[in-house]
Design a protein around this motif. Sequence first.
Motif, short mmCIF file in Angstrom:
data_model
loop_
_atom_site.label_atom_id
_atom_site.label_comp_id
_atom_site.label_asym_id
_atom_site.label_seq_id
_atom_site.Cartn_x
_atom_site.Cartn_y
_atom_site.Cartn_z
N THR A 104 0.84 -1.18 0.00
CA THR A 104 0.00 0.00 0.00
C THR A 104 0.88 1.24 0.00
O THR A 104 1.98 1.24 0.54
N GLY A 105 0.38 2.34 -0.60
CA GLY A 105 1.14 3.57 -0.62
C GLY A 105 1.37 4.11 0.78
O GLY A 105 0.44 4.20 1.58
N ARG A 106 2.60 4.49 1.07
CA ARG A 106 2.91 4.97 2.41
C ARG A 106 2.44 6.40 2.61
O ARG A 106 2.27 7.15 1.66
N PHE A 107 2.26 6.77 3.87
CA PHE A 107 1.89 8.12 4.23
C PHE A 107 2.95 9.10 3.69
O PHE A 107 4.14 8.91 3.90
N GLY A 108 2.49 10.13 3.01
CA GLY A 108 3.40 11.09 2.41
C GLY A 108 3.48 10.96 0.91
O GLY A 108 3.99 11.85 0.23
N THR A 109 2.96 9.85 0.36
CA THR A 109 2.94 9.66 -1.09
C THR A 109 1.56 10.02 -1.64
O THR A 109 0.59 10.14 -0.89
N SER A 110 1.47 10.16 -2.94
CA SER A 110 0.22 10.59 -3.56
C SER A 110 -0.88 9.54 -3.50
O SER A 110 -2.06 9.87 -3.64
N THR A 111 -0.53 8.27 -3.29
CA THR A 111 -1.55 7.22 -3.24
C THR A 111 -2.17 7.07 -1.87
O THR A 111 -3.18 6.39 -1.72
N SER A 112 -1.58 7.68 -0.85
CA SER A 112 -2.12 7.63 0.51
C SER A 112 -3.24 8.65 0.64
O SER A 112 -3.08 9.83 0.31
N TYR A 113 -4.38 8.22 1.16
CA TYR A 113 -5.49 9.13 1.36
C TYR A 113 -5.20 10.15 2.47
O TYR A 113 -5.81 11.22 2.52
N LEU A 114 -4.29 9.81 3.38
CA LEU A 114 -4.02 10.70 4.50
C LEU A 114 -3.07 11.83 4.15
O LEU A 114 -3.01 12.84 4.87
N THR A 115 -2.29 11.68 3.09
CA THR A 115 -1.26 12.66 2.76
C THR A 115 -1.78 14.10 2.72
O THR A 115 -1.18 14.98 3.33
N PRO A 116 -2.89 14.39 2.03
CA PRO A 116 -3.32 15.79 1.95
C PRO A 116 -4.12 16.30 3.15
O PRO A 116 -4.38 17.50 3.23
N TRP A 127 -3.29 2.15 9.80
CA TRP A 127 -4.03 0.97 9.33
C TRP A 127 -5.34 1.37 8.64
O TRP A 127 -5.77 0.72 7.68
N CYS A 128 -5.95 2.46 9.08
CA CYS A 128 -7.16 2.93 8.38
C CYS A 128 -6.82 3.36 6.96
O CYS A 128 -7.59 3.09 6.02
N ASP A 129 -5.69 4.00 6.76
CA ASP A 129 -5.26 4.39 5.43
C ASP A 129 -5.10 3.18 4.52
O ASP A 129 -5.46 3.19 3.34
N ILE A 130 -4.58 2.10 5.06
CA ILE A 130 -4.38 0.88 4.27
C ILE A 130 -5.70 0.35 3.74
O ILE A 130 -5.81 0.02 2.55
N ILE A 131 -6.72 0.28 4.58
CA ILE A 131 -7.97 -0.29 4.09
C ILE A 131 -8.74 0.69 3.21
O ILE A 131 -9.48 0.27 2.32
N LEU A 132 -8.56 1.98 3.43
CA LEU A 132 -9.17 2.94 2.51
C LEU A 132 -8.57 2.79 1.11
O LEU A 132 -9.29 2.85 0.10
N GLN A 133 -7.28 2.57 1.04
CA GLN A 133 -6.65 2.35 -0.26
C GLN A 133 -7.10 1.02 -0.88
O GLN A 133 -7.25 0.92 -2.10
#
Length: 458
Positions: A24-36, A49-55
């Motif tokens: 899964t895309g890590r925090f800080g990358t464009s594929t992470s929902y949490l980045t912005p 872990w919430c970011d992982i399942i959202l992706q």
Amino acid sequence: MIFSRRHFMASAGVAGVAGLAGCTGRFGTSTSYLTPILRPQYHNVVTHWCDIILQQIRDQRVPPPRAAYNLAMPTVAGFLAANSILQTYEDPFDIGTAPLGADPAMAYGVAFATAASEVFQQPFVGERMDFANGIPESEAKSLGAAWGRQVGLKIVKMRTRDGSQPSKVNYYLNRYQRRHDALQWTPTGPLYSAKPGPAFDSFSRPLFPGHGQIKPWTMGSVENFRAAPFHDPDSPEFAGEFDQVRILGGADSRERTADQSEIALFWEDGPWGITPPGHFMLIAIQVLQNRNLSFIEWARAMALMGMTQCDASIHAWDSKYHHDVIRPETAIRHRTPKFGNRDPRVQRDRQWRSYIPTPEFPAYTSGHSTFGNAGAAMIANILGTDTVRISHQSPDQVLWPQLRDVTRHWTSLSGMAEENGWSRIYGGVHWLKDHQAAMEAGKAIANHAHAQYFRVKV
């Protein structure tokens, strides 16, 4: 509280989650929902872990009701594993006594991943390994891992016969009786596509007619929250709503304002993205990030969000197939002569099309409005206030390039939920009553869950 992708400074060394990455895309990358939307100092094991399942919802193209189902089990398993160690909140699921000295963060991650692997049918090998590598070796870590797996498996077993597997087939199987009047739902078509691929097939079978019979997490019996019957098609109330959606929701509407058109697209949350329940999970993370929540308070908040989003999906899909109500596009283009409504506003228009794609399942009640108000009410309950200033960009802009660099602003959570629900009327896919009944149900589901589940121990 707005953080754009352009201005976000990625930080790979966030305390407590350094090195957490996998497939899964890590925090800080464009594929992470949490980045912005999440400041680095607030990133933690729970949000990771919430970011992982959202992706995963996005990457597997999980439909909204199933996405809501998939949010519940992992968040609940993680919370229960950690809470049984910390003993902060009541446990209505009788998880048992955790081993003395177990690491609650390790237990959370392992329980979460165990349940997530079941609902997503994805082993999360890379994510598990990198999570474990981010926690120093110790006896507490080993105890936490073993306990987390035990709790995760217990939750999976608890939900094994909850009716979720048969709900995944798109056949009625006599689970709900069809209505036999002019309001009976039929598939809308031929449907149109939205790049990069088709939004819905033409004349698709109804989506998940059995989802409303899944065992709820918090509602007890779904019938306790079921919406009242829809309008009679020959009533003045129906005529008013028919005229409203015809005027505002048409693809070529001249009455819908530019802002209303933007709202319809902003909240569409269709295929290729996070879906409505995932969107409100993301909003919860954005709103809660600077509220000084402890680790276990974060875990509890996400578990309550997961359970109520799942129950919102069960409620909405039960209502949809119990009431079996036609969508506006089919009504306006084809069914109008059968309504027997003498109001001159109820006129057939064979060329009318909804502004956004009409989904392939009945209208009443609105899933969007149920998800939205359940999420907004739960966040408000956790915060103790509905008054929140928030700015937010659409998390998925694949289908709607018009939303790039668009930021919307609200001063309350309920106002945000109201706008989310109205987006479906501006988009031409729902009646006003669909929205109103769903808003009431969503709030009732959230209030009941917050009052009855995971209360502070006294």
